[in-house]
Structures are given as C-alpha cells and as structure tokens.
Design a protein around this motif. Sequence first.
Motif, PDB file in Angstrom:
ATOM      1  N   LEU A  25      37.092  35.308  40.162  1.00  0.00           N
ATOM      2  CA  LEU A  25      36.849  36.630  40.780  1.00  0.00           C
ATOM      3  C   LEU A  25      38.179  37.336  40.836  1.00  0.00           C
ATOM      4  O   LEU A  25      38.207  38.530  40.793  1.00  0.00           O
ATOM      5  CB  LEU A  25      36.132  36.719  42.151  1.00  0.00           C
ATOM      6  N   THR A  83      39.050  44.813  42.073  1.00  0.00           N
ATOM      7  CA  THR A  83      38.542  45.301  43.739  1.00  0.00           C
ATOM      8  C   THR A  83      38.782  44.169  44.748  1.00  0.00           C
ATOM      9  O   THR A  83      39.370  44.273  45.716  1.00  0.00           O
ATOM     10  CB  THR A  83      37.098  45.683  43.676  1.00  0.00           C
ATOM     11  N   LEU A  84      38.190  42.967  44.338  1.00  0.00           N
ATOM     12  CA  LEU A  84      38.095  41.826  45.298  1.00  0.00           C
ATOM     13  C   LEU A  84      39.461  41.060  45.262  1.00  0.00           C
ATOM     14  O   LEU A  84      40.041  40.380  46.170  1.00  0.00           O
ATOM     15  CB  LEU A  84      36.996  40.877  44.851  1.00  0.00           C
ATOM     16  N   ASN A 116      37.707  40.590  38.891  1.00  0.00           N
ATOM     17  CA  ASN A 116      37.238  41.785  39.701  1.00  0.00           C
ATOM     18  C   ASN A 116      38.546  42.372  40.276  1.00  0.00           C
ATOM     19  O   ASN A 116      39.217  41.764  41.449  1.00  0.00           O
ATOM     20  CB  ASN A 116      36.405  41.221  40.928  1.00  0.00           C
ATOM     21  N   TYR A 123      41.951  40.496  48.302  1.00  0.00           N
ATOM     22  CA  TYR A 123      41.443  39.971  49.242  1.00  0.00           C
ATOM     23  C   TYR A 123      41.104  38.405  49.040  1.00  0.00           C
ATOM     24  O   TYR A 123      40.724  37.544  50.112  1.00  0.00           O
ATOM     25  CB  TYR A 123      40.092  40.725  49.664  1.00  0.00           C
ATOM     26  N   LEU A 124      41.626  37.910  48.085  1.00  0.00           N
ATOM     27  CA  LEU A 124      41.338  36.806  47.677  1.00  0.00           C
ATOM     28  C   LEU A 124      42.651  35.939  47.624  1.00  0.00           C
ATOM     29  O   LEU A 124      43.685  36.333  47.213  1.00  0.00           O
ATOM     30  CB  LEU A 124      40.643  36.543  46.377  1.00  0.00           C
TER      31      LEU A 124
END
Length: 409
Positions: free
Chosen positions: A353, A359-360, A357, A363-364
């Motif tokens: 991810l 967008t994510l 991604n 936050y990872l």
Amino acid sequence: MTPNDRTVRTLAVYTLLATALAARIFLLPYESGDYVTFLDPWYRHLESHGGFAALADPGFSDYNVPYLYLLAALTYLPVPALAGIKGISVLADLALAYYAFRIVARLRPASPGAAHGAAAAVLLLPTVVTNSGWWGQCDGLYAVFLLGGIHHLLGRRPWWACALFGIALAVKFQAVFLFPFLLVMVVLGRVPWRSLLAVVGVYLALDVPALLLGADPWRLLTVYARQTGTYQLLSLHAPSVYEFVSVPGDTGPVRTAGVLVAGVVVTALVALTAWTLRRGRPGAAGPVPALTDTRIVLLAACSSVLVPFLLPSMHERYFYLADVFTVVAAFALPRQLWYVPVLVQLASFGSYLVVVNATLAPYLSMAAHAALMLLAVVAVVRTTVLELRRPPGAPAPLLSPTAAGPART
C-alpha cells in the motif's frame, strides 16, 4: 463423506474460484507503474521485433529469458497485452492454490477441510491478488515451482523437486531465498547431492532457445549478477531489518556487511538444524528419520521469511514466498501458527500500500511493518526450533501470539 458433504464442498470450491477470479477481473483494467514502465515496453519491443526473434538480443529487459519466452508467445495471440500478461500470473495463482491444497492434504489427511482452506487462503491473499491482478507481476510464477518442488520433495522425488527449483531460479533470482532450506535437505540426505545437477541442468536448458536465436551466452549467464547491483538503497519498501537502519551517504559498506551477516546467520542456522536432526539418525545410512513432512514445511517457511528479512536492498514483493509458505505452515500447525500469516500479510500488504496508494502512504509506517515481520520471523523460527527438538510421537507444544513475541526469546 456423504453425498451432501461432497456437494457442499464442491459448491464451496466453485464459489472460491468465482470470487478469486472476480477480484482479479475487477482489477484487470488497471495499469500499474511496473506495467507502464517495464512490462508493456518489453511486450511492445517483442511485438515489433518479430516475437521470439527479438530474443536474439534480450538486453531490452533485465529479466531472465524464461519469462520473456512467455511474453514473446503472447505476441502471437489475439489477446491484449495487459490481459495476457496478467493472465499468465493468474494461472500461476491457481497453480499455487493447487499445490497448497496437495501439501496440506498430505500433512493432514484426516482434515480435508484444512486443504481446501489452505488453497482458499493462498488464492485470496491480498498480496497474491494484488501481485497478479493489479501489478501483473510474475512472482507467483517462480513461487509455484518452489511450492511444487516442496510437494515432490514430500513425495520423495528429489530429482523432480530440484528440477522445479531450477525452473524457479531461471524465472526469478528470488528463488534463492529457499536455497538455505535446500542445503539442509542435502546435508541431511533427503536430497542427494547429485540431484542438484537437475537445478543447474534445467536452469541452463532454459537458456538454450535464446542461444539458438543468437543471444549472447555471457549475457544470459550474468543476468542476475547485473540485477544485484541495480539498487543501492538499504530497503525498497520492504518490511526488513533495514527499516530500522539509517545510513547517510554511501550505503555500499552497510549493504556488503549486511549480506555477510545474513550469510553467517543463515549458515549457522543451517548447521544447527542439521546437527539437531542428525542426533536422531540411526547407524544405517539413509535419510534422517526425524525429518518429518511437517518439519520440512516449517523449514521452508523459515527460509522464505528469514532470508529476505536479513538481506539489504529488498523490494516489498520479495516477501511473496513468505506470504504463501507461512499460510501452508499455519494450516500444517494451526494451533501454533494461525496468527503468523496475519502478521506477515499485515507487514507485506502494508508495504504494498505504501507503493500503490499515495493517499494512504503518509499514514503507513514501514518501521511498524518491519516490526510485524520481525514478530513473524521470531514466531516461525521458535515454532520450528521447538518442533525439531520435540521427541518423535510427543504432542506438539502450544504457542500463543504473546509467547512468540521478541520479549520472550
């Protein structure tokens, strides 16, 4: 099994296949960065240079030629490039599920549902679906030959096992992650030394068509040597130990040291495993009786998760073998390892991810993913050690997720 049971199981199998294929069909139109940057240009080059004739100079790609044979074959078919490339990988997914079924069915013959569950889990793993359905990557293609090799090894067909290992190595260099396991099998006599000729022979035989087309032999033999120098980062979004390491400037010395340390650790574990199992060897020559089918699967799972965790310059996809093999191991010993594929998947798919991604991604945390993979490494290694030390016929010890954590080791 009653007719009703067979009907329910058949319906479950067809439902599983329909669900797995539907997920991949849904992802079919997506063109990943890997497809746009690498796979599609390779296909277009093959198409514009005569298909197989283009393999007279395979320098347009950094892959070994077996996968390029498949791409070349696609250029002769009335199939769109994207669908054809992904279709190859989806077929590999189905073969992976088949071998997972066969291995678990052999390990747990009294629990037919376990074999179906292993096949379903492998086929529906988020990383497996993403790898083939979204990216169109071919990691399933080399993984299926390794899993097939394990199947033949359990059936005491070492030559077939080594032949499949050779095909896997010819498809992708990441097949070497399982070679420490193969070394254990050789040292313990489950795989005769001469069977290794099948690995080399099959690998070289797969180069022959390209050689006949005019390819440079040296270029074919050194394709993996060139690959190893391509990436200089310590980690390329891989949940490995190098997510805990920060090195300013030149990473070369650290990468070299990392390879040496990984080699020492893996060699020590191979020697320790061989010594532990040889203690149960009788005086007569022959395979080690303590090397049970379950232990073979556990050792393969250890190799698949530990080696990429310790090596530098790994990609997020390099834990593909760990994704699959820990599922098979968990279905072999569900009470001890049921949570390990969850840890591996959270770490591995979380890393996917980060790449796919945007967008994510903020936050990872790659460090968190690496910590999850570390927990999985500790759990698999500890379970394997306890299994190797368990006297024949003794009940398997139970491990909880808490007991498998690093603080308890």
